[in-house]
Design a protein around this motif. Sequence first.
Motif, PDB file in Angstrom:
ATOM      1  N   ASP A 296       0.847  -1.184   0.000  1.00  0.00           N
ATOM      2  CA  ASP A 296       0.000   0.000   0.000  1.00  0.00           C
ATOM      3  C   ASP A 296       0.886   1.238   0.000  1.00  0.00           C
TER       4      ASP A 296
ATOM      5  N   GLY B 118      -5.820  -3.453  -9.961  1.00  0.00           N
ATOM      6  CA  GLY B 118      -7.057  -2.719  -9.721  1.00  0.00           C
ATOM      7  C   GLY B 118      -8.249  -3.569  -9.336  1.00  0.00           C
TER       8      GLY B 118
ATOM      9  N   ASP C 160     -11.116  -5.209  -7.305  1.00  0.00           N
ATOM     10  CA  ASP C 160     -11.737  -4.725  -6.067  1.00  0.00           C
ATOM     11  C   ASP C 160     -12.195  -5.850  -5.154  1.00  0.00           C
ATOM     12  N   ASN C 161     -12.473  -7.012  -5.732  1.00  0.00           N
ATOM     13  CA  ASN C 161     -12.905  -8.156  -4.930  1.00  0.00           C
ATOM     14  C   ASN C 161     -12.332  -9.442  -5.515  1.00  0.00           C
TER      15      ASN C 161
ATOM     16  N   ILE D 147      -9.088  -9.826  -1.561  1.00  0.00           N
ATOM     17  CA  ILE D 147      -9.418  -8.405  -1.488  1.00  0.00           C
ATOM     18  C   ILE D 147     -10.934  -8.243  -1.446  1.00  0.00           C
ATOM     19  N   LYS D 148     -11.392  -7.370  -0.556  1.00  0.00           N
ATOM     20  CA  LYS D 148     -12.816  -7.071  -0.447  1.00  0.00           C
ATOM     21  C   LYS D 148     -12.979  -5.559  -0.451  1.00  0.00           C
ATOM     22  N   ASP D 149     -13.711  -5.053  -1.421  1.00  0.00           N
ATOM     23  CA  ASP D 149     -13.913  -3.605  -1.558  1.00  0.00           C
ATOM     24  C   ASP D 149     -12.571  -2.862  -1.545  1.00  0.00           C
ATOM     25  N   HIS D 150     -11.595  -3.397  -2.263  1.00  0.00           N
ATOM     26  CA  HIS D 150     -10.251  -2.821  -2.408  1.00  0.00           C
ATOM     27  C   HIS D 150      -9.410  -2.937  -1.135  1.00  0.00           C
TER      28      HIS D 150
END
Length: 390
Positions: A83, A358, A360-361, A378-381
Amino acid sequence: MKIGIDKIGFYTPHMYVETEDLAVARNIEPGKFTIGIGQEKIAVPPITQDAVSLAANAALQIVTDEDKEAIDYVIFATESGIDHSKAASIYIHQLLDLNRNTRSIEVKQACYSATAGIQMAKGHIALNPESKVLILGADISRYGLQTSGEVTQGAGAVAMIMSAEPKIMTVESPSAYQTEDVMDFWRPLYSDTAFVQGKYSVDKYIGFFQELFSAYTKKTGVGLHDLEAILFHLPYTKMGMKALKSVLEDADETDKERLLANFDISKKYNATVGNIYTGSLYLSLISLLEGNTNIESGARIGLFSYGSGAVGEFFTGILQPNYRENIYKQQHEQMLADRTALTVAAYEEHFQNTLPVGVDNIDLPTEKDPATICFAGIKDHMRQYVRKDK
């Protein structure tokens, strides 16, 4: 007050590829990899392991409930960050259920930053003697398939707890360090593989070592005869050997034999795991601590830390009484023995199995990964991690 490494452990993924097999697949004489480079195996991470999960698995091995109460600083050193904003150490703080009153940061300067963490920890403990600091060096080394750097890849993490009155090794002062703007190795934000100018990087690495060792000797009066071993950041094991030999030309034969013999012990784990960037120097320390049979407490160990770009540091540590009682040799040897060898084709498949940019899920197959802590998707980014023992 003595300050240094109280505990130290490492983790590496459950898969690897033999460098001999890789050489054959690339139409290269195997000896160029096993002897010329000095690497035997390359750790291969599944998609369910990233820098955070690797570090968490390494820390899980050494952190006790008592440590959790005393740790008030987490320093995560990596060049495989997940990140641009949030520190990887915050995920570690949650996964290990550490004390809420903790400072958590992420530091970066190529392969050097775990050493920066050690020096930062020394200052913190000097001001707060009851505190403990958790330092993590975790990385996944990627250069690309069929590239010149492919054989120097790897994956893994080292976890260290720093404290006053440490059980493993005190870290001495002063040290010698320097910075120079060098483009020997770099990875732009848009690339998931690194760029390297190989020969230039080796020259800079050896030059930094020679300059820093000389500066340290002038500053402290400590020379080769005072050191039981000299440990190196090891992108590949032959690189450290070249640097060591560069200061042994005029050495006493006894010193030369001792330092070369202990270097051989210190490179063992690195040769079978590969390059783990920030953790590499400290993996070599673990290898020396667990592989030697005759280094006694009170011995002085030299450590050369180098991060391309470039920052380097040379410092020393003193092994503490009964340090052998506080290492994790059996667990580490079992972890390495339990790994699965991959074919080159299977390794290439894992290498290319990366997250879509990119996304998002996504849910990842953590059931296929024997590690206790895994990157689950990944969940909701937002990255998700699972700890299977809870």
